[in-house]
Scaffold this motif. Structure first.
Motif, PDB file in Angstrom:
ATOM      1  N   LEU A  30      -5.528 -22.613  -0.466  1.00  0.00           N
ATOM      2  CA  LEU A  30      -5.853 -21.211  -0.756  1.00  0.00           C
ATOM      3  C   LEU A  30      -4.894 -20.258  -0.053  1.00  0.00           C
ATOM      4  O   LEU A  30      -4.501 -19.232  -0.623  1.00  0.00           O
ATOM      5  CB  LEU A  30      -7.291 -20.906  -0.357  1.00  0.00           C
ATOM      6  CG  LEU A  30      -8.366 -21.457  -1.291  1.00  0.00           C
ATOM      7  CD1 LEU A  30      -9.748 -21.223  -0.704  1.00  0.00           C
ATOM      8  CD2 LEU A  30      -8.262 -20.842  -2.675  1.00  0.00           C
ATOM      9  N   LEU A  31      -4.490 -20.582   1.178  1.00  0.00           N
ATOM     10  CA  LEU A  31      -3.534 -19.735   1.894  1.00  0.00           C
ATOM     11  C   LEU A  31      -2.178 -19.718   1.192  1.00  0.00           C
ATOM     12  O   LEU A  31      -1.547 -18.667   1.068  1.00  0.00           O
ATOM     13  CB  LEU A  31      -3.381 -20.195   3.342  1.00  0.00           C
ATOM     14  CG  LEU A  31      -4.563 -19.913   4.266  1.00  0.00           C
ATOM     15  CD1 LEU A  31      -4.354 -20.570   5.625  1.00  0.00           C
ATOM     16  CD2 LEU A  31      -4.789 -18.421   4.419  1.00  0.00           C
ATOM     17  N   VAL A  32      -1.730 -20.882   0.719  1.00  0.00           N
ATOM     18  CA  VAL A  32      -0.456 -20.947   0.000  1.00  0.00           C
ATOM     19  C   VAL A  32      -0.542 -20.134  -1.287  1.00  0.00           C
ATOM     20  O   VAL A  32       0.372 -19.355  -1.619  1.00  0.00           O
ATOM     21  CB  VAL A  32      -0.070 -22.415  -0.294  1.00  0.00           C
ATOM     22  CG1 VAL A  32       1.072 -22.507  -1.295  1.00  0.00           C
ATOM     23  CG2 VAL A  32       0.305 -23.118   1.001  1.00  0.00           C
ATOM     24  N   LEU A  33      -1.639 -20.281  -2.018  1.00  0.00           N
ATOM     25  CA  LEU A  33      -1.805 -19.513  -3.263  1.00  0.00           C
ATOM     26  C   LEU A  33      -1.915 -18.018  -2.990  1.00  0.00           C
ATOM     27  O   LEU A  33      -1.365 -17.197  -3.743  1.00  0.00           O
ATOM     28  CB  LEU A  33      -3.028 -20.013  -4.029  1.00  0.00           C
ATOM     29  CG  LEU A  33      -2.897 -21.403  -4.643  1.00  0.00           C
ATOM     30  CD1 LEU A  33      -4.225 -21.847  -5.239  1.00  0.00           C
ATOM     31  CD2 LEU A  33      -1.794 -21.428  -5.692  1.00  0.00           C
ATOM     32  N   ALA A  34      -2.611 -17.639  -1.909  1.00  0.00           N
ATOM     33  CA  ALA A  34      -2.736 -16.215  -1.574  1.00  0.00           C
ATOM     34  C   ALA A  34      -1.370 -15.636  -1.203  1.00  0.00           C
ATOM     35  O   ALA A  34      -1.028 -14.514  -1.619  1.00  0.00           O
ATOM     36  CB  ALA A  34      -3.721 -16.037  -0.423  1.00  0.00           C
ATOM     37  N   TYR A  35      -0.573 -16.399  -0.441  1.00  0.00           N
ATOM     38  CA  TYR A  35       0.762 -15.933  -0.096  1.00  0.00           C
ATOM     39  C   TYR A  35       1.609 -15.737  -1.353  1.00  0.00           C
ATOM     40  O   TYR A  35       2.288 -14.718  -1.495  1.00  0.00           O
ATOM     41  CB  TYR A  35       1.454 -16.914   0.858  1.00  0.00           C
ATOM     42  CG  TYR A  35       2.924 -16.641   0.981  1.00  0.00           C
ATOM     43  CD1 TYR A  35       3.378 -15.534   1.688  1.00  0.00           C
ATOM     44  CD2 TYR A  35       3.861 -17.451   0.340  1.00  0.00           C
ATOM     45  CE1 TYR A  35       4.732 -15.257   1.764  1.00  0.00           C
ATOM     46  CE2 TYR A  35       5.209 -17.176   0.417  1.00  0.00           C
ATOM     47  CZ  TYR A  35       5.650 -16.077   1.135  1.00  0.00           C
ATOM     48  OH  TYR A  35       6.988 -15.802   1.201  1.00  0.00           O
ATOM     49  N   ALA A  36       1.564 -16.720  -2.270  1.00  0.00           N
ATOM     50  CA  ALA A  36       2.337 -16.605  -3.511  1.00  0.00           C
ATOM     51  C   ALA A  36       1.889 -15.391  -4.311  1.00  0.00           C
ATOM     52  O   ALA A  36       2.718 -14.650  -4.858  1.00  0.00           O
ATOM     53  CB  ALA A  36       2.197 -17.881  -4.343  1.00  0.00           C
ATOM     54  N   ALA A  37       0.583 -15.150  -4.352  1.00  0.00           N
ATOM     55  CA  ALA A  37       0.064 -13.993  -5.097  1.00  0.00           C
ATOM     56  C   ALA A  37       0.536 -12.690  -4.449  1.00  0.00           C
ATOM     57  O   ALA A  37       0.923 -11.743  -5.155  1.00  0.00           O
ATOM     58  CB  ALA A  37      -1.459 -14.046  -5.142  1.00  0.00           C
ATOM     59  N   VAL A  38       0.539 -12.605  -3.131  1.00  0.00           N
ATOM     60  CA  VAL A  38       0.996 -11.395  -2.435  1.00  0.00           C
ATOM     61  C   VAL A  38       2.472 -11.142  -2.738  1.00  0.00           C
ATOM     62  O   VAL A  38       2.881 -10.001  -3.021  1.00  0.00           O
ATOM     63  CB  VAL A  38       0.739 -11.510  -0.910  1.00  0.00           C
ATOM     64  CG1 VAL A  38       1.483 -10.430  -0.142  1.00  0.00           C
ATOM     65  CG2 VAL A  38      -0.752 -11.427  -0.627  1.00  0.00           C
ATOM     66  N   GLU A  39       3.280 -12.201  -2.674  1.00  0.00           N
ATOM     67  CA  GLU A  39       4.715 -12.049  -2.970  1.00  0.00           C
ATOM     68  C   GLU A  39       4.939 -11.581  -4.405  1.00  0.00           C
ATOM     69  O   GLU A  39       5.793 -10.716  -4.663  1.00  0.00           O
ATOM     70  CB  GLU A  39       5.470 -13.363  -2.716  1.00  0.00           C
ATOM     71  CG  GLU A  39       5.584 -13.751  -1.259  1.00  0.00           C
ATOM     72  CD  GLU A  39       6.506 -12.852  -0.444  1.00  0.00           C
ATOM     73  OE1 GLU A  39       6.995 -11.814  -0.943  1.00  0.00           O
ATOM     74  OE2 GLU A  39       6.721 -13.176   0.734  1.00  0.00           O
TER      75      GLU A  39
END
Length: 193
Positions: A30-39
């Motif tokens: 979830l953290l990796v996906l959240a980071y990708a979404a923020v970028e």
């Protein structure tokens, strides 16, 4: 209760669930996906990237086969394989709680290893006359370790102590079965076995 239900209940009480490992993996994903979404959102609104813009990251992935040495791919593959094996082992291998199944007539009772240790120590103290404080018992998944520390000048028959411990542990009918180990430690000597 049927035998199948009883076996299921005993298994649930003696094995730990893999909930913690599953939650850690899910949170990391979830953290990796959240980071990708923020970028991606930052890129869409025209703001500078936190670490790497999505377009630059995609170009780096496409150019990686020609830009990196084959050794880097091998090392990366080995690291990913090790992480995958670790996650797979955590998912498939049952965790153990510090409990044993004990036969009690026709019923099965789940007993904590600390209770078994205390009972063995008390029995040994009662039968041998050695103070309870001078007996230390540890129960693991497959073994019972007993350490007796008699005061100076008190004679101890190791064979008799070993027999007392083995008879007591055998009478519990623990599953999985355990081996017993006995040590006598004297204050005047390092350790005898």
């Amino acid at each position: 209760m049927t035998d199948a239900v009883l076996r299921t209940v005993v298994r649930r009480e003696t094995h730990s669930p893999r909930t913690v490992a599953m939650i850690v993996v899910a949170v990391l994903l979830l953290l990796v996906l959240a980071y990708a979404a923020v970028e991606i959102v930052l890129n869409l609104v025209g703001q500078p990237a936190l670490l790497v813009a999505p377009g630059e990251a995609l170009n780096a992935v496409v150019a990686a086969p020609t830009a990196l040495l084959p050794v880097a791919f091998i090392v990366g593959g080995i690291v990913l394989a090790l992480v995958g094996v670790l996650v797979l082992v955590l998912a498939l291998k049952p965790g153990r709680l510090s409990r044993h199944e004990m036969a009690w007539g026709e019923r099965a009772v789940v007993v904590d290893n600390g209770v078994v240790a205390s009972a063995v120590a008390q029995h040994l103290s009662n039968e041998s006359g050695i103070a309870r404080d001078d007996i230390v018992v540890g129960v693991a998944h497959r073994s019972v370790d007993v350490t007796v520390r008699p005061p100076v000048g008190i004679p101890v028959d190791e064979a008799e102590l070993r027999r007392l411990v083995e008879e007591e542990v055998t009478s519990y009918k623990l599953s999985p079965a355990v081996r017993t180990h006995l040590r006598v430690q004297r204050p005047d000597t390092k350790e005898s076995r």
